[in-house]
Design a protein around this motif. Structure first.
Motif, PDB file in Angstrom:
ATOM      1  N   GLY A  21       5.011   2.112 -13.706  1.00 51.59           N
ATOM      2  CA  GLY A  21       3.649   2.488 -13.335  1.00 51.59           C
ATOM      3  C   GLY A  21       3.301   2.068 -11.910  1.00 51.59           C
ATOM      4  N   ALA A  22       3.785   0.898 -11.496  1.00 47.49           N
ATOM      5  CA  ALA A  22       3.518   0.443 -10.126  1.00 47.49           C
ATOM      6  C   ALA A  22       4.164   1.371  -9.111  1.00 47.49           C
ATOM      7  N   SER A  79       1.764   8.023  -5.629  1.00 44.06           N
ATOM      8  CA  SER A  79       0.518   8.781  -5.577  1.00 44.06           C
ATOM      9  C   SER A  79      -0.277   8.446  -4.316  1.00 44.06           C
ATOM     10  N   ARG A  80      -0.307   7.185  -3.903  1.00 43.46           N
ATOM     11  CA  ARG A  80      -1.002   6.826  -2.671  1.00 43.46           C
ATOM     12  C   ARG A  80      -0.347   7.481  -1.466  1.00 43.46           C
ATOM     13  N   ARG A 137       2.157   4.617  -8.922  1.00 38.75           N
ATOM     14  CA  ARG A 137       0.909   4.481  -8.171  1.00 38.75           C
ATOM     15  C   ARG A 137       1.161   4.479  -6.668  1.00 38.75           C
ATOM     16  N   ARG A 176       5.628  -1.418 -16.839  1.00 36.69           N
ATOM     17  CA  ARG A 176       4.674  -1.802 -15.788  1.00 36.69           C
ATOM     18  C   ARG A 176       5.251  -1.545 -14.393  1.00 36.69           C
ATOM     19  N   ARG A 227       0.808  -1.222   0.000  1.00 38.21           N
ATOM     20  CA  ARG A 227       0.000   0.000   0.000  1.00 38.21           C
ATOM     21  C   ARG A 227       0.839   1.269   0.000  1.00 38.21           C
ATOM     22  N   LYS A 260       4.823  14.452  -8.893  1.00 38.90           N
ATOM     23  CA  LYS A 260       4.613  13.326  -9.812  1.00 38.90           C
ATOM     24  C   LYS A 260       5.377  13.524 -11.122  1.00 38.90           C
TER      25      LYS A 260
END
Length: 322
Positions: free
Chosen positions: A297-298, A304-305, A301, A294, A151, A191
């Motif tokens: 991108g992970a 961003s969380r 993300r 990929r 997370r 970002k």
């Protein structure tokens, strides 16, 4: 009695004188038969024992040999003409690639050695890149599976542990940017800066994984022309040798041309696998870079969380303070 002897002697002398003066035909007619026939009687008696030995080979000589038929004469001509061709074919069969290499010109030898080294380099790159790509894909897939349930960036780093890899580089870059941008309320800027760092990591990974492919492309593009150069040079030397020998015999012409064509064969042996391996690695590398994307991108993300979670916690604290 002396008178009678004298008369007989004179008669004999007169007869001999008359025979000597007479013509040959008359002398032959008047000569006594027994004296003329003596050699004819004695000669067969002397030669009789040798006659069978002299006449033994007579039948073989006297009998004419049978005339050969048209097919037999054609076969004899074919056999007599095929003997030198068979000898030349046997000499040509003795030509092996190694013997042709040893008898080639020094420049053609250099071309062959260079092309053989290029072929060896091609297969070395193929084996090394296959192992490298297989290991890299397996490691990245395993790493993505480990962080699939994470997370936050911290949890993801804890899941990966101390293992080094491209995904670890993405996570480290995201955490560094979040730490350096502390106190900045603009999430969009953070970002964007993190995406720029991710792009640099992806380019570096692409350069690393494509290492050696440029050499494969060069070998595949230039090896046929290098081999053709060796062939042209070898054929020139062959023609010079033909002019010096002043003959167009196949046994003289064939070895030089075979040596020249061997350079082109080695060039094709080096070029064809290089082109095939380059195209294969182009597809495999593209698949791996998609996997790297990929991973990027992970990591984005997770960043961003963390940013959203930071804003939520700061808003909660501000409301609690009020």
């Amino acid at each position: 009695m002396n008178v009678s002897v004298f008369r007989a002697t004179c008669g004999v002398i007169l007869a001999l004188a008359m025979l000597s003066l007479a013509p040959p035909s008359v002398a032959q007619r008047t000569a006594p038969a027994p004296a003329a026939q003596m050699p004819a009687v004695t000669q067969p008696a002397i030669q009789a024992p040798a006659a069978p030995a002299a006449q033994e080979p007579a039948p073989a000589v006297a009998q004419p040999a049978p005339a050969p038929s048209a097919s037999e004469s054609a076969a004899s001509l074919t056999n007599s003409g095929s003997r030198p061709l068979k000898a030349e074919a046997a000499a040509l069969r003795e030509l092996s690639p190694w013997s042709m290499f040893l008898s080639a010109d020094i420049l053609v030898k250099a071309v062959m050695i260079g092309l053989a080294f290029a072929s060896l380099l091609t297969w070395t790159i193929f084996i090394a890149k296959m192992i490298e790509l297989a290991v890299a894909r397996r490691k990245l897939r395993t790493a993505l599976g480990k962080i699939s349930d994470s997370r936050s960036l911290a949890e993801a780093q804890f899941a990966l542990g101390a293992k080094r890899g491209v995904l670890s580089s993405f996570l480290a870059a995201a955490m560094r940017e979040a730490r350096l941008s502390a106190g900045i309320s603009s999430d969009t800027g953070i970002k964007e800066r993190a995406a720029s760092s991710f792009a640099e990591i992806m380019r570096a990974e692409a350069r690393r994984i494509r290492l050696g492919m440029g050499l494969l492309a060069t070998i595949g593009a230039t090896s046929p022309f290098v081999g053709l150069f060796g062939t042209v040079w070898g054929i020139m030397n062959s023609f010079i040798g033909i002019s010096k020998a002043q003959t167009t015999n196949l046994a003289v012409v064939a070895p030089g041309i075979a040596e020249a064509l061997l350079a082109t064969a080695i060039g094709l042996v080096a070029a064809i696998p290089a082109v095939i391996i380059y195209n294969h690695f182009a597809r495999v590398t593209k698949t791996y870079l998609e996997l790297v994307s990929r991973a990027s991108g992970a990591a984005g993300r997770l960043l961003s969380r963390d940013l959203d979670r930071t804003h939520v916690s700061s808003g909660t604290h501000s409301r609690a303070a009020e």
